[in-house]
Design a protein around this motif. Structure first.
Motif, mmCIF file in Angstrom:
data_model
loop_
_atom_site.group_PDB
_atom_site.id
_atom_site.type_symbol
_atom_site.label_atom_id
_atom_site.label_comp_id
_atom_site.label_asym_id
_atom_site.label_seq_id
_atom_site.Cartn_x
_atom_site.Cartn_y
_atom_site.Cartn_z
ATOM 1 N N GLY A 1 0.832 -1.192 0.000
ATOM 2 C CA GLY A 1 0.000 0.000 0.000
ATOM 3 C C GLY A 1 0.865 1.239 0.000
ATOM 4 N N GLU B 1 2.086 1.137 7.430
ATOM 5 C CA GLU B 1 1.768 0.999 6.004
ATOM 6 C C GLU B 1 2.687 -0.036 5.352
ATOM 7 N N THR C 1 -0.965 4.611 0.651
ATOM 8 C CA THR C 1 -1.834 5.749 0.952
ATOM 9 C C THR C 1 -1.228 6.628 2.045
ATOM 10 N N ASP C 2 -0.924 6.023 3.156
ATOM 11 C CA ASP C 2 -0.325 6.754 4.274
ATOM 12 C C ASP C 2 1.156 6.422 4.337
ATOM 13 N N TYR C 3 1.888 6.925 3.394
ATOM 14 C CA TYR C 3 3.287 6.533 3.198
ATOM 15 C C TYR C 3 4.166 6.852 4.400
#
Length: 124
Positions: free
Chosen positions: A101, A110, A103-105
Protein backbone atom coordinates in the motif's frame (compact mmCIF):
# COMPACT_ATOMS: atom_id res chain seq x y z
CA UNK A 1 8.38 -13.94 1.88
CA UNK A 2 10.67 -10.95 1.38
CA UNK A 3 13.88 -10.30 3.26
CA UNK A 4 15.51 -6.85 3.49
CA UNK A 5 19.12 -6.07 4.30
CA UNK A 6 20.46 -2.54 4.80
CA UNK A 7 24.08 -1.50 4.48
CA UNK A 8 26.18 1.64 4.30
CA UNK A 9 25.79 3.08 7.78
CA UNK A 10 28.69 4.39 9.79
CA UNK A 11 30.27 7.34 11.54
CA UNK A 12 30.63 10.63 9.70
CA UNK A 13 31.35 14.22 10.64
CA UNK A 14 28.69 16.89 10.36
CA UNK A 15 28.46 18.12 6.80
CA UNK A 16 29.54 14.79 5.41
CA UNK A 17 27.69 12.24 3.31
CA UNK A 18 26.65 8.61 3.52
CA UNK A 19 24.86 6.31 1.11
CA UNK A 20 22.57 3.62 2.47
CA UNK A 21 21.51 0.65 0.40
CA UNK A 22 18.59 -1.72 0.92
CA UNK A 23 18.53 -5.05 -0.89
CA UNK A 24 15.31 -7.06 -1.12
CA UNK A 25 15.37 -10.80 -1.71
CA UNK A 26 12.79 -13.55 -1.84
CA UNK A 27 9.32 -13.12 -3.34
CA UNK A 28 9.75 -9.66 -4.85
CA UNK A 29 7.57 -10.18 -7.93
CA UNK A 30 4.74 -7.92 -6.74
CA UNK A 31 4.87 -4.12 -6.96
CA UNK A 32 5.78 -2.50 -3.68
CA UNK A 33 6.67 0.87 -2.27
CA UNK A 34 10.03 1.27 -0.57
CA UNK A 35 10.73 3.59 2.29
CA UNK A 36 13.33 4.60 4.81
CA UNK A 37 12.56 5.29 8.44
CA UNK A 38 14.85 6.12 11.32
CA UNK A 39 14.77 5.79 15.05
CA UNK A 40 16.96 7.77 17.37
CA UNK A 41 17.65 6.51 20.86
CA UNK A 42 14.69 7.17 23.11
CA UNK A 43 12.48 8.39 20.28
CA UNK A 44 9.78 6.91 18.10
CA UNK A 45 10.47 5.61 14.63
CA UNK A 46 9.99 8.39 12.10
CA UNK A 47 9.48 8.59 8.37
CA UNK A 48 12.44 9.74 6.26
CA UNK A 49 11.64 9.10 2.60
CA UNK A 50 9.63 6.84 0.32
CA UNK A 51 9.31 6.01 -3.34
CA UNK A 52 6.53 4.23 -5.14
CA UNK A 53 7.03 1.23 -7.43
CA UNK A 54 7.42 3.25 -10.63
CA UNK A 55 8.92 6.23 -8.88
CA UNK A 56 6.00 8.52 -9.70
CA UNK A 57 5.43 9.40 -6.06
CA UNK A 58 8.39 10.30 -3.90
CA UNK A 59 8.10 11.87 -0.48
CA UNK A 60 10.51 13.24 2.07
CA UNK A 61 10.27 14.33 5.66
CA UNK A 62 10.64 18.09 5.98
CA UNK A 63 13.75 17.59 8.09
CA UNK A 64 15.63 15.92 5.21
CA UNK A 65 14.26 17.69 2.13
CA UNK A 66 17.04 19.02 -0.05
CA UNK A 67 19.66 16.89 1.71
CA UNK A 68 18.52 13.29 1.21
CA UNK A 69 17.60 11.54 -2.02
CA UNK A 70 15.84 8.20 -2.33
CA UNK A 71 16.18 6.11 -5.46
CA UNK A 72 15.41 2.55 -6.42
CA UNK A 73 16.31 -0.02 -9.03
CA UNK A 74 13.43 -2.45 -9.45
CA UNK A 75 15.44 -4.78 -11.66
CA UNK A 76 17.94 -5.23 -8.83
CA UNK A 77 15.36 -4.95 -6.02
CA UNK A 78 17.39 -2.26 -4.33
CA UNK A 79 16.73 1.15 -2.86
CA UNK A 80 19.31 3.71 -1.88
CA UNK A 81 19.25 6.74 0.38
CA UNK A 82 21.89 9.32 -0.45
CA UNK A 83 22.40 11.51 2.59
CA UNK A 84 24.29 14.77 2.20
CA UNK A 85 24.98 17.66 4.55
CA UNK A 86 24.47 15.37 7.50
CA UNK A 87 23.70 16.85 10.88
CA UNK A 88 24.13 15.44 14.39
CA UNK A 89 20.33 15.22 14.64
CA UNK A 90 20.37 12.73 11.77
CA UNK A 91 22.00 10.23 14.12
CA UNK A 92 19.73 7.17 14.32
CA UNK A 93 19.24 3.60 13.26
CA UNK A 94 17.94 3.69 9.70
CA UNK A 95 15.46 1.06 8.54
CA UNK A 96 14.37 0.06 5.08
CA UNK A 97 10.76 -1.05 4.63
CA UNK A 98 8.50 -2.22 1.84
CA UNK A 99 4.74 -2.40 1.53
CA UNK A 100 2.02 -3.03 -1.04
CA UNK A 101 0.00 0.00 0.00
CA UNK A 102 1.03 3.61 -0.28
CA UNK A 103 -1.83 5.75 0.95
CA UNK A 104 -0.32 6.75 4.27
CA UNK A 105 3.29 6.53 3.20
CA UNK A 106 4.56 8.21 6.37
CA UNK A 107 3.05 5.62 8.72
CA UNK A 108 5.21 2.67 9.78
CA UNK A 109 2.17 0.37 9.74
CA UNK A 110 1.77 1.00 6.00
CA UNK A 111 4.79 -1.28 5.50
CA UNK A 112 4.84 -4.98 6.24
CA UNK A 113 8.48 -5.97 5.84
CA UNK A 114 11.43 -4.34 7.57
CA UNK A 115 15.17 -4.69 7.54
CA UNK A 116 17.32 -5.05 10.64
CA UNK A 117 18.53 -1.46 10.50
CA UNK A 118 21.89 0.22 10.07
CA UNK A 119 23.42 2.72 12.47
CA UNK A 120 24.22 6.23 11.26
CA UNK A 121 26.17 8.44 13.64
CA UNK A 122 26.96 12.06 12.82
CA UNK A 123 29.51 13.76 15.02
CA UNK A 124 29.58 17.50 15.59
Amino acid sequence: QVHLVESGGGLVQAGGSLRLTCKASGRTDSPYAMAWFRQAEGKEREFVASRSWKGLNTYYADSVKGRFTISRDNAKNTATLQMNSLKPEDTAVYYCAIGSGYTDYWRPDEYDTWGQGTQVTVSS
